[in-house]
Design a protein around this motif. Structure first.
Motif, short mmCIF file in Angstrom:
data_model
loop_
_atom_site.label_atom_id
_atom_site.label_comp_id
_atom_site.label_asym_id
_atom_site.label_seq_id
_atom_site.Cartn_x
_atom_site.Cartn_y
_atom_site.Cartn_z
N GLU A 129 6.72 12.27 -7.32
CA GLU A 129 5.90 11.71 -7.25
C GLU A 129 5.73 10.06 -8.92
OE1 GLU A 129 1.83 13.40 -7.45
OE2 GLU A 129 2.11 14.46 -6.20
N ASN A 154 6.71 12.03 -0.17
CA ASN A 154 6.66 11.57 -1.64
C ASN A 154 5.88 10.83 -1.86
OD1 ASN A 154 10.00 12.64 -3.08
ND2 ASN A 154 10.32 11.84 -0.70
N HIS A 155 5.06 9.79 -2.89
CA HIS A 155 4.21 9.58 -3.35
C HIS A 155 4.54 8.49 -4.69
CE1 HIS A 155 0.46 8.08 -3.85
NE2 HIS A 155 0.69 8.33 -5.23
N SER A 157 2.36 5.22 -6.36
CA SER A 157 1.22 4.20 -6.85
C SER A 157 1.65 2.86 -5.91
CB SER A 157 1.41 5.03 -8.34
OG SER A 157 0.74 5.59 -8.23
N GLY A 161 7.75 4.52 -0.89
CA GLY A 161 7.78 6.10 -1.82
C GLY A 161 9.13 6.71 -1.83
N SER A 182 5.34 11.32 6.04
CA SER A 182 4.65 11.86 5.86
C SER A 182 5.04 11.45 4.21
CB SER A 182 4.94 13.01 5.83
OG SER A 182 4.95 13.96 7.24
N ASN A 183 5.69 10.17 3.65
CA ASN A 183 5.31 9.77 2.28
C ASN A 183 4.98 8.04 1.90
OD1 ASN A 183 8.15 10.49 1.14
ND2 ASN A 183 8.40 9.29 3.76
N THR A 184 4.42 8.20 0.80
CA THR A 184 2.61 7.45 0.59
C THR A 184 3.33 6.34 -0.50
OG1 THR A 184 1.67 8.77 -1.04
CG2 THR A 184 1.18 9.20 1.56
N SER A 185 2.43 4.87 -0.43
CA SER A 185 2.43 4.19 -1.12
C SER A 185 2.18 3.05 -0.46
CB SER A 185 3.44 3.43 -1.65
OG SER A 185 4.75 2.53 -0.35
N PRO A 189 5.51 2.49 2.30
CA PRO A 189 6.08 3.66 1.91
C PRO A 189 7.42 5.05 2.76
CG PRO A 189 4.00 3.74 3.64
CD PRO A 189 4.40 2.33 3.17
N ASN A 209 4.28 7.65 7.67
CA ASN A 209 4.10 7.02 6.76
C ASN A 209 2.42 6.15 6.48
OD1 ASN A 209 6.57 7.98 5.22
ND2 ASN A 209 7.13 7.72 7.61
N GLY A 211 0.17 4.11 4.13
CA GLY A 211 0.50 3.18 2.83
C GLY A 211 -0.28 1.97 3.82
#
Length: 292
Positions: A129, A154-155, A157, A161, A182-185, A189, A209, A211
């Motif tokens: 993160e 992973n993330h 902000s 990601g 399954s990553n985010t941003s 992402p 993903n 975001g």
């Protein structure tokens, strides 16, 4: 006799070229101690287990290799707010990370590359993160070779990601044959390349993903990259190009992304299958729009 002498000389030369093998934990108790004991051309061979430490390659051209692969060999940070693996001393493609699960960095990228060109392959990079940019792998003014990894959970902000490449570097960025999910941003992402990068994004599987609300899709790119033969599906957004100069998007499958498929800006875009995305389904003159 001369033949025997030649054979012995050849065997010694081959051994010298291959370098020494340092075993962890039998020869050295930690991965970092193994790297510190190694010389260019050596292999640090790591047995299965969980290693709680932060690892720095120290500019050495060594191969860090696990004996039993990423499903049995885990590296978790002793200092969670420092990158778990660090390439920041002018490493090149002789510096190799192969066969580990790298996980649980906090407010920093799990793997950090600065002014370097290492190889990262056959690894899991997960559950890292960052409160800013770059959570899984961050390449800052760097041109890593990122191959055959699983990058998930992973993330960041802000941007990147899974993988973030930013800044300017004369080397080459290669993101090939990875699974990113399954990553985010907010932007990019899965993969975000926001600097003056030259390189290739190819044969990756990119899905689920979340975001891209601010600018970029699951793959978010500026400048000078080939985006070839990727499968991008079931993300919030597919591929977004912010400045398409030097970008070539071909032979990709971009389907079932919730909000957008492909936003190419002025990139070269053709021979893609773009189908059933929320919007942005233009294929180019030789593209198709069919269920793959």
């Amino acid at each position: 006799m001369r033949w025997v002498t030649l054979l012995i000389t050849t065997c010694c030369s081959v051994q010298l070229c291959l370098g020494a093998v340092i075993h962890v934990p039998s020869d050295q108790s930690t991965i970092q101690a193994g790297i510190e004991a190694a010389s260019d051309g050596d292999t640090v061979l790591v047995g299965p287990g969980t290693y709680t430490e932060n690892v720095d390659f120290l500019g050495k051209g060594v191969t860090l290799l696990s004996t039993h692969g990423r499903d049995s060999t885990f590296v978790e940070p002793a200092v969670p707010t420092s990158s778990i693996v660090r390439f920041a001393s002018d490493e090149d493609t002789n510096s190799v990370l192969d066969g580990f699960t790298v996980r649980y960095a906090t407010d920093v990228a799990g793997i950090y590359c600065y002014m370097s060109e290492p190889i990262v392959r056959n690894c899991d990079i997960c559950y890292c993160e960052s409160e800013g940019d770059g959570a899984g792998i961050e390449c800052h003014n760097a041109g890593a070779r990122i191959r055959s990894n699983r990058i998930y959970g992973n993330h960041a902000s802000a941007t990147g990601g899974g993988i973030l490449a930013h800044g300017s570097f004369d080397g080459y960025l290669e993101i090939v044959s990875n699974s990113l999910y399954s990553n985010t941003s907010m932007s990019g992402p899965a993969i975000a390349c926001t600097g003056d990068c030259t390189g290739l994004i190819a044969r990756n599987q990119v899905w689920n993903n979340t975001g891209g609300w601010y600018l970029g899709g699951a793959i978010y790119v500026q400048h000078n990259l080939g985006i070839l033969n990727n499968t991008v599906f079931a993300n919030e957004k597919g591929i977004t190009i912010f400045d398409g100069s030097g970008v070539d998007i071909r032979n990709n499958i971009i389907v079932l992304n919730a909000h957008q498929g492909l936003v190419p800006d002025d990139a070269v875009s053709d021979f893609n299958d773009i189908w059933n995305n929320g919007s942005a389904n233009a294929t180019g003159p030789n593209g198709i729009s069919v269920d793959p």
